[in-house]
Design a protein around this motif. Structure first.
Motif, PDB file in Angstrom:
ATOM      1  N   PHE A 133       9.624 -22.119 -21.006  1.00 53.63           N
ATOM      2  CA  PHE A 133      10.313 -22.114 -19.906  1.00 53.63           C
ATOM      3  C   PHE A 133      10.799 -23.390 -19.592  1.00 53.63           C
ATOM      4  O   PHE A 133      10.214 -24.319 -19.491  1.00 53.63           O
ATOM      5  N   THR A 134      12.006 -23.572 -19.378  1.00 49.76           N
ATOM      6  CA  THR A 134      12.907 -24.689 -19.162  1.00 49.76           C
ATOM      7  C   THR A 134      13.218 -24.775 -17.565  1.00 49.76           C
ATOM      8  O   THR A 134      13.926 -23.826 -17.282  1.00 49.76           O
ATOM      9  N   LEU A 135      12.810 -25.560 -16.932  1.00 51.19           N
ATOM     10  CA  LEU A 135      13.114 -25.640 -15.318  1.00 51.19           C
ATOM     11  C   LEU A 135      13.556 -27.065 -14.894  1.00 51.19           C
ATOM     12  O   LEU A 135      13.512 -27.957 -15.392  1.00 51.19           O
ATOM     13  N   ASP A 136      14.394 -26.987 -14.109  1.00 52.16           N
ATOM     14  CA  ASP A 136      15.209 -28.347 -13.417  1.00 52.16           C
ATOM     15  C   ASP A 136      14.093 -28.676 -12.304  1.00 52.16           C
ATOM     16  O   ASP A 136      13.671 -27.704 -11.560  1.00 52.16           O
ATOM     17  N   TYR A 137      13.404 -29.876 -12.454  1.00 52.56           N
ATOM     18  CA  TYR A 137      12.413 -30.328 -11.421  1.00 52.56           C
ATOM     19  C   TYR A 137      13.096 -31.525 -10.224  1.00 52.56           C
ATOM     20  O   TYR A 137      13.614 -32.489 -10.912  1.00 52.56           O
ATOM     21  N   VAL A 173       7.181 -31.127 -20.454  1.00 52.04           N
ATOM     22  CA  VAL A 173       7.807 -32.074 -21.103  1.00 52.04           C
ATOM     23  C   VAL A 173       8.961 -32.687 -20.346  1.00 52.04           C
ATOM     24  O   VAL A 173       9.869 -31.664 -20.040  1.00 52.04           O
ATOM     25  N   GLN A 174       9.005 -33.917 -19.825  1.00 50.99           N
ATOM     26  CA  GLN A 174      10.324 -34.304 -18.952  1.00 50.99           C
ATOM     27  C   GLN A 174      11.139 -35.035 -19.794  1.00 50.99           C
ATOM     28  O   GLN A 174      10.879 -36.045 -20.552  1.00 50.99           O
ATOM     29  N   ASP A 175      12.691 -34.361 -19.700  1.00 49.27           N
ATOM     30  CA  ASP A 175      13.444 -35.258 -20.626  1.00 49.27           C
ATOM     31  C   ASP A 175      14.269 -35.996 -20.017  1.00 49.27           C
ATOM     32  O   ASP A 175      14.742 -36.902 -20.408  1.00 49.27           O
ATOM     33  N   ALA A 176      14.169 -36.361 -18.592  1.00 50.48           N
ATOM     34  CA  ALA A 176      14.865 -37.134 -17.866  1.00 50.48           C
ATOM     35  C   ALA A 176      13.664 -37.867 -17.292  1.00 50.48           C
ATOM     36  O   ALA A 176      12.609 -37.515 -17.037  1.00 50.48           O
ATOM     37  N   GLY A 222      13.574 -48.720   0.345  1.00 45.74           N
ATOM     38  CA  GLY A 222      12.534 -48.353   1.042  1.00 45.74           C
ATOM     39  C   GLY A 222      12.494 -46.901   1.265  1.00 45.74           C
ATOM     40  O   GLY A 222      11.643 -46.292   2.217  1.00 45.74           O
ATOM     41  N   GLY A 223      13.193 -45.862   0.335  1.00 49.21           N
ATOM     42  CA  GLY A 223      13.194 -44.624   0.575  1.00 49.21           C
ATOM     43  C   GLY A 223      13.290 -44.024  -0.851  1.00 49.21           C
ATOM     44  O   GLY A 223      13.654 -44.534  -1.634  1.00 49.21           O
ATOM     45  N   PRO A 224      12.558 -42.856  -1.105  1.00 48.04           N
ATOM     46  CA  PRO A 224      12.738 -42.104  -2.361  1.00 48.04           C
ATOM     47  C   PRO A 224      14.062 -41.737  -2.995  1.00 48.04           C
ATOM     48  O   PRO A 224      15.138 -41.405  -2.025  1.00 48.04           O
ATOM     49  N   VAL A 225      14.249 -41.977  -3.986  1.00 46.55           N
ATOM     50  CA  VAL A 225      15.592 -41.688  -4.741  1.00 46.55           C
ATOM     51  C   VAL A 225      15.438 -40.358  -5.604  1.00 46.55           C
ATOM     52  O   VAL A 225      14.474 -40.424  -6.505  1.00 46.55           O
ATOM     53  N   ALA A 226      16.250 -39.111  -5.221  1.00 49.35           N
ATOM     54  CA  ALA A 226      15.691 -37.922  -6.174  1.00 49.35           C
ATOM     55  C   ALA A 226      16.733 -37.861  -7.283  1.00 49.35           C
ATOM     56  O   ALA A 226      18.008 -38.221  -7.321  1.00 49.35           O
ATOM     57  N   CYS A 227      16.190 -37.471  -8.584  1.00 53.61           N
ATOM     58  CA  CYS A 227      17.297 -36.921  -9.553  1.00 53.61           C
ATOM     59  C   CYS A 227      16.509 -35.708 -10.280  1.00 53.61           C
ATOM     60  O   CYS A 227      15.342 -35.690 -10.208  1.00 53.61           O
ATOM     61  N   VAL A 228      17.154 -35.042 -10.988  1.00 52.03           N
ATOM     62  CA  VAL A 228      16.812 -33.878 -11.430  1.00 52.03           C
ATOM     63  C   VAL A 228      16.240 -34.322 -12.921  1.00 52.03           C
ATOM     64  O   VAL A 228      16.705 -35.150 -13.639  1.00 52.03           O
ATOM     65  N   SER A 229      15.126 -33.509 -13.262  1.00 52.70           N
ATOM     66  CA  SER A 229      14.636 -33.636 -14.711  1.00 52.70           C
ATOM     67  C   SER A 229      14.262 -32.318 -15.093  1.00 52.70           C
ATOM     68  O   SER A 229      14.214 -31.330 -14.633  1.00 52.70           O
ATOM     69  N   LYS A 230      14.538 -32.311 -16.553  1.00 49.51           N
ATOM     70  CA  LYS A 230      14.164 -30.906 -17.118  1.00 49.51           C
ATOM     71  C   LYS A 230      12.686 -30.996 -17.589  1.00 49.51           C
ATOM     72  O   LYS A 230      12.106 -32.064 -18.231  1.00 49.51           O
ATOM     73  N   VAL A 231      11.900 -29.982 -17.026  1.00 46.38           N
ATOM     74  CA  VAL A 231      10.576 -29.860 -17.420  1.00 46.38           C
ATOM     75  C   VAL A 231      10.169 -28.564 -18.431  1.00 46.38           C
ATOM     76  O   VAL A 231      10.917 -27.488 -18.020  1.00 46.38           O
ATOM     77  N   GLU A 232       9.647 -28.632 -19.438  1.00 45.24           N
ATOM     78  CA  GLU A 232       9.444 -27.527 -20.249  1.00 45.24           C
ATOM     79  C   GLU A 232       7.795 -27.058 -19.936  1.00 45.24           C
ATOM     80  O   GLU A 232       6.819 -28.009 -19.923  1.00 45.24           O
ATOM     81  N   LEU A 233       7.585 -25.896 -19.604  1.00 44.33           N
ATOM     82  CA  LEU A 233       6.657 -25.144 -19.307  1.00 44.33           C
ATOM     83  C   LEU A 233       6.103 -24.257 -20.558  1.00 44.33           C
ATOM     84  O   LEU A 233       6.915 -23.317 -21.033  1.00 44.33           O
ATOM     85  N   ARG A 234       4.525 -24.418 -21.017  1.00 41.51           N
ATOM     86  CA  ARG A 234       4.355 -23.437 -22.140  1.00 41.51           C
ATOM     87  C   ARG A 234       3.096 -22.760 -21.532  1.00 41.51           C
ATOM     88  O   ARG A 234       2.368 -23.488 -20.759  1.00 41.51           O
TER      89      ARG A 234
END
Length: 535
Positions: free
Chosen positions: A77-81, A4-7, A15-27
């Protein structure tokens, strides 16, 4: 493997990728595990490991489920993606013996699997075989007495759009109890119901068995909307039904009653984001490739890099995704008088732009129409946004907080007025982020940050709270955009909490919309304290 992505996911601009952190929940769940015990079934536990600089280290682990070859773990499990990074994960499954630390020689290794976090995010649900050492198959892993004298526990499942069920929470077991009262727990609204108040939740009550053969007591269905009916001394109750008994017994009423005795919702505090860009002559002629404002068709300049990196994160907290986009230090049409507070879209009645991409376009369109000049005065814009923020004080609950992002290439000229403006602004729901662009000496700018001492006005009045974060962009030239955003936004959550705590203002009670599922201070959670079950 469910996530589940919270962000919101990273976007792309120029023309280029822009990165930002997302919270991901793993079960995690497993099927057909090896049975290493002679008398009972395995007692599995999953360890999550991450690879950092070539070394595997444990990040977290699930609970141990007794005597079960098909465990569904409640642990999340909550991880920064990070979209632009390859984040390697390893899941190891052990049959646990005793209460010593997991993964020792006494525990049986049931298998492991490696993948990347990006693969999980892309697939949403991942099924992979477990492998022992020497690649031996060990099963499949899917990373996704009525109450009298029973040992009850409660499970809550979210019913997804495709009809599948996702375990959200499993309570502790209450031993030998006719009227169990479970401990309070917290769960995000995204995990519980995907921000849909009417999404069905399937709730199961079990009589725990130490060998893993739990006896089914009953079930009921609920929604978050029903849960919110609690209040005024009233409680929400559900009949716990066992379909088998209902068919067999004519006078069957229920197998117990589940009572929701308390519910607390932490609502979102959304931000209103403003951007102020330095258009002073010290930046250099935008037509010259050496200028900090030079528009390179193949690579964004430093102003754009900083704007996008921070703006992509800020817009996740903005309820309408609109940015107030301002400029200072330039001569502007039609009379080409110097302005230290102008709308870069040249619409003073509506200076807002749609999302951060709208700010980028307004910035690019603005450059050919203005004359870079000076001096570097930022106090007018700070005072303007502080005045706008002051209007929120009339609202007696926490609803909106302001963030002002200032991008500048040098030390401000009106330092005394700026210090005075910041002291005044510290009493308002406002945080100020200053990013220094270029190679100027930013030593004096550290004064505004307040990390080395309390910032004071020229008359000696201290700020009520530290609201300024200053970062030189050059320190992040070789780092990912996510690293810059993480640094400049690191202090904002505490600044939000400090403001509303000082004002003794409570969060708004309504459930947040699913369009803006994140909160500046905390991810929205609801507590379910003292969920009780009675016969």
């Amino acid at each position: 493997m469910n996530d589940v992505q919270d962000a919101t996911s990273p976007g792309a601009a120029l023309g280029g990728p822009v990165a930002c952190v997302s919270k991901v929940e793993l079960r995690v769940a497993c099927k057909a595990l090896l049975d290493r015990d002679t008398l009972n079934k395995s007692d599995p536990c999953v360890i999550l490991m991450v690879q950092n600089q070539g070394q595997w280290t444990e990040l977290d682990r699930t609970e141990v489920i007794k005597s079960n070859l098909h465990p569904v773990f409640a642990k999340v499990f909550t991880l920064d993606y990070y979209f632009e990074e390859v984040q390697k994960l390893r899941f190891e499954v052990y049959d646990i013996h005793g209460t010593h630390s997991i993964g020792t020689r006494d525990d049986d290794f049931l298998g492991g699997v490696e993948c990347t976090l990006g693969q999980i995010v892309a697939q949403k649900k991942m099924v992979k075989p477990l492998f022992l050492k020497y690649a031996k198959y060990a099963g499949k892993s899917t990373i996704t007495d009525l109450f009298s004298k029973s040992d009850p526990f409660l499970e809550i499942y979210r019913i997804n759009d495709d009809g599948t069920e996702q375990l959200v929470h499993r309570t502790e077991v209450i031993k030998n109890n006719l009227n169990p009262v479970w401990e309070p727990f917290k769960v995000s609204l995204i995990s519980l119901c995907s921000c849909d108040e009417d999404r069905k939740l399937k709730c199961l009550v079990w009589d725990s068995d130490s060998r893993g053969k739990h006896d089914f007591i009953g079930e009921f269905y609920a929604t978050f909307r029903e849960m919110q009916k609690i209040g005024g001394g009233s409680k929400v109750t559900w009949d716990c039904m066992n379909p088998k008994y209902k068919l067999k017994k004519k006078n069957y009423k229920n197998s117990g009653v589940v009572i929701l005795s308390d519910l607390k919702v932490r609502a979102n505090i959304y931000s209103s984001c403003s951007v102020a860009i330095d258009f002073t002559a010290s930046n250099g002629d935008p037509r010259n490739s050496c200028s900090l404002h030079y528009i390179n068709p193949y690579q964004p300049n430093e102003y754009l890099k900083a704007l996008i990196a921070v703006g992509e994160i800020c817009q996740d907290y903005d309820s309408d995704k609109r940015f107030s986009a301002l400029g200072f230090g330039a001569r502007i049409p039609p009379n080409y008088e110097v302005s230290h507070d102008f709308a870069i879209n040249f619409n003073p009645e509506d200076d807002e732009c749609e999302e951060i991409q709208g700010v980028v376009e307004a910035y690019q369109n603005c450059l050919p129409k203005i004359q870079l000049y000076g001096p570097t005065n930022v106090s007018p814009i700070i005072s303007r946004i502080a005045k706008l923020s002051a209007g929120e004080e009339t609202i007696k609950d926490a609803s909106r907080y302001h963030i002002l992002l200032i991008l500048t290439d040098g030390v401000v000229t009106d330092m005394a007025d700026t210090r005075e403006a910041i002291v005044r602004a510290s009493y308002q729901p406002l945080s100020i982020i200053i990013v220094g662009v270029g190679n100027a000496d930013f030593t004096d700018m550290q004064i505004l940050d307040g990390d080395d001492g309390v910032l004071r006005s020229p008359k000696g009045e201290p700020v009520l709270r530290d609201i300024v974060q200053f970062v030189p962009f050059r320190d992040f030239k070789t780092a990912s955009p996510a690293a810059l955003a993480k640094c400049v936004l690191a202090e904002v959550p505490n600044q939000v909490v400090e403001y509303y705590s000082h004002k003794a203002i409570c969060p708004m009670p309504p459930i947040p919309s699913c369009d803006s599922p994140t909160s500046l201070a905390n991810t929205p959670t609801e507590s379910l304290p003292a969920v009780g079950t009675t016969a």
